[in-house]
Design an enzyme around this catalytic site. Structure first.
Site, PDB file in Angstrom:
ATOM      1  N   ARG A 134      83.727  65.894  38.717  1.00 17.57           N
ATOM      2  CA  ARG A 134      83.384  67.128  38.013  1.00 17.57           C
ATOM      3  C   ARG A 134      84.639  67.660  37.319  1.00 17.57           C
ATOM      4  O   ARG A 134      85.744  67.628  37.887  1.00 17.57           O
ATOM      5  CB  ARG A 134      82.870  68.193  38.990  1.00 17.57           C
ATOM      6  CG  ARG A 134      81.423  68.000  39.407  1.00 17.57           C
ATOM      7  CD  ARG A 134      80.447  68.212  38.241  1.00 17.57           C
ATOM      8  NE  ARG A 134      79.045  68.048  38.593  1.00 17.57           N
ATOM      9  CZ  ARG A 134      78.353  66.918  38.486  1.00 17.57           C
ATOM     10  NH1 ARG A 134      78.925  65.811  38.031  1.00 17.57           N
ATOM     11  NH2 ARG A 134      77.073  66.875  38.809  1.00 17.57           N
ATOM     12  N   GLU A 173      83.178  71.002  29.290  1.00 14.98           N
ATOM     13  CA  GLU A 173      82.380  69.944  28.651  1.00 14.98           C
ATOM     14  C   GLU A 173      81.087  70.444  28.015  1.00 14.98           C
ATOM     15  O   GLU A 173      80.643  69.892  27.015  1.00 14.98           O
ATOM     16  CB  GLU A 173      82.090  68.807  29.630  1.00 14.98           C
ATOM     17  CG  GLU A 173      81.142  69.170  30.758  1.00 14.98           C
ATOM     18  CD  GLU A 173      80.916  67.976  31.700  1.00 14.98           C
ATOM     19  OE1 GLU A 173      81.902  67.391  32.151  1.00 14.98           O
ATOM     20  OE2 GLU A 173      79.744  67.669  31.976  1.00 14.98           O
ATOM     21  N   ASP A 227      85.873  61.381  32.604  1.00 13.33           N
ATOM     22  CA  ASP A 227      84.466  61.304  32.190  1.00 13.33           C
ATOM     23  C   ASP A 227      83.853  62.694  32.213  1.00 13.33           C
ATOM     24  O   ASP A 227      82.738  62.889  31.745  1.00 13.33           O
ATOM     25  CB  ASP A 227      83.695  60.367  33.131  1.00 13.33           C
ATOM     26  CG  ASP A 227      82.245  60.174  32.675  1.00 13.33           C
ATOM     27  OD1 ASP A 227      82.049  59.767  31.512  1.00 13.33           O
ATOM     28  OD2 ASP A 227      81.327  60.453  33.457  1.00 13.33           O
ATOM     29  N   HIS A 249      80.830  62.364  30.012  1.00 11.73           N
ATOM     30  CA  HIS A 249      79.979  62.429  31.216  1.00 11.73           C
ATOM     31  C   HIS A 249      78.937  61.308  31.156  1.00 11.73           C
ATOM     32  O   HIS A 249      77.740  61.545  31.382  1.00 11.73           O
ATOM     33  CB  HIS A 249      79.311  63.794  31.349  1.00 11.73           C
ATOM     34  CG  HIS A 249      79.008  64.165  32.774  1.00 11.73           C
ATOM     35  ND1 HIS A 249      79.149  65.444  33.260  1.00 11.73           N
ATOM     36  CD2 HIS A 249      78.561  63.425  33.822  1.00 11.73           C
ATOM     37  CE1 HIS A 249      78.807  65.469  34.538  1.00 11.73           C
ATOM     38  NE2 HIS A 249      78.450  64.259  34.908  1.00 11.73           N
TER      39      HIS A 249
HETATM   40  C1  COI Z   1      75.222  63.719  38.573  1.00 15.22           C
HETATM   41  O1  COI Z   1      74.387  62.900  38.950  1.00 15.22           O
HETATM   42  O2  COI Z   1      75.455  64.748  39.222  1.00 15.22           O
HETATM   43  C2  COI Z   1      75.940  63.491  37.318  1.00 15.22           C
HETATM   44  O3  COI Z   1      77.063  63.885  37.222  1.00 15.22           O
HETATM   45  C3  COI Z   1      75.187  62.877  36.187  1.00 15.22           C
HETATM   46  C4  COI Z   1      74.955  63.842  35.065  1.00 15.22           C
HETATM   47  C5  COI Z   1      73.960  63.308  34.109  1.00 15.22           C
HETATM   48  C6  COI Z   1      74.587  65.231  35.465  1.00 15.22           C
END
Ligand code: COI
Length: 332
Positions: free
Chosen positions: A236, A265, A260, A297
């Site tokens: 995160r 973001e 990522d 992400h």
């Molecule tokens: C998650 O699965 O929490 C991710 O970070 C993926 C994202 C598409 C929200």
């Protein structure tokens, strides 16, 4: 008739959603490509459960509207719940579930790919080749097996990252508050984060966002790390203090970084900026650096993961509606 309404459905999710619908003709499935907000909440009127996937906040106003319209279940297609106010869900009598293991390999592989790209300096070599400079020197890399990698967080994703790193022959050390018995038997856990910071040539983060991990990597923690440490964040954005990271990259304390996820973001990721002025100067600078790899992400974004996310979240929603308890119900 039972109804499930899904938000933020992308074209690449539609086949899995249609497949699920074909397997469950007794359920009415409707969806939109927009995120769940106070404005879009009315689209789900009449739905027993709502399925969502977004990195922006699930606002109180949106949840209140869903509740007013009779919805009581929220099934998210991803892992992280840091954008969900569980107290608000509790207040409105909601039940919540996530998809905790859609494909840990998707994120773990991406993290290790980026880590190895950084230690082999592939961005520098790619840029040289693109400019028709086909010399080796001075772009010499290191081998992953010659470095110590610190894995912070040994849940589903961290564990797979460790297996892949061990396949490369890296020395892996790990930190997690509770110890996975298999990993503990290998003796890879260190007793403290400070120990990990002191020993690791590269660090990859596999921990949730939220108050307990907010700015866990800041100026103080970077100071405890080895000079030239490689940082990989597929967890995160909030876990890293971006200002401190930029300073550490400038000083060489951090030798390279792969992000990522990024603190701001939601203002920039998921959009096409090619014909528009890029609004985030910090991210703009990071993207341009040869020792920084940015992805929007996207670590999770594989065909397998997407299909699992849709199928499992829809299954969870239906389990709730049928009075059951999905394995991945999250206490609100
Ligand atoms: C998650 O699965 O929490 C991710 O970070 C993926 C994202 C598409 C929200």
């Amino acid at each position: 008739m039972t109804k499930i309404y899904a938000y933020s459905i992308r074209p690449d999710e539609e086949p899995a959603l249609k497949e699920w619908q074909a397997q469950h003709p007794e359920v009415t499935v409707a969806y939109t490509d927009t995120a769940l907000t106070a404005t879009s909440a009315d689209l789900a009127a009449g739905a027993d459960a709502v399925v969502g996937l977004q990195t922006t906040e699930y606002t109180r106003a949106a949840i209140e509207k869903l509740a007013t319209n009779g919805t009581r279940y929220l099934s998210i297609r991803n892992v992280g719940t840091d954008n969900i106010h569980r107290d608000v869900l509790r207040e409105f009598g909601f039940k919540l579930s996530n998809v905790p293991v859609y494909s840990p390999n998707a994120i773990a592989e991406h993290a290790v790919i980026q880590l190895s790209r950084l230690v082999r300096r592939t961005k520098v070599m790619d840029n040289k080749v693109a400019s028709r400079d086909l010399r080796w020197s001075p772009t010499i890399g290191r081998e992953v097996r010659t470095i110590t990698v610190g894995v912070i967080g040994t849940g589903n994703t961290g564990k797979v990252a460790i297996q892949i790193l061990q396949g490369f022959g890296a020395k892996v050390i790990a930190y997690n508050r509770s110890h996975d018995p298999e990993l503990a038997a290998q003796g890879i856990y260190v007793d403290s984060l400070d120990e990990l910071y002191a020993q690791a040539d590269a660090i990859t983060l596999h921990i949730p966002g939220g108050p307990s991990t907010y700015h866990m990597l800041d100026a103080d923690t970077f100071a405890k790390m080895k000079d030239g440490v490689v940082i990989v964040n597929c967890a995160r954005g909030s876990v890293i203090d971006t200002t401190a990271l930029v300073a550490a990259l400038d000083s060489g304390k951090v030798g390279a970084a792969a992000l990522d996820v990024y603190e701001n973001e939601n203002d920039v990721f998921y959009q096409d900026w090619r014909d528009k002025e890029f609004p985030d100067t910090v991210l703009n600078d990071l993207i341009d650096r040869e020792n920084v790899l940015i992805t929007p992400h996207a670590a999770f974004y594989t065909t397998k993961a997407v299909s699992e996310m849709v199928q499992q979240s829809m299954d969870n929603a239906l389990t709730f509606i049928n009075g059951g308890q999905p394995e991945s119900e999250i206490e609100c």
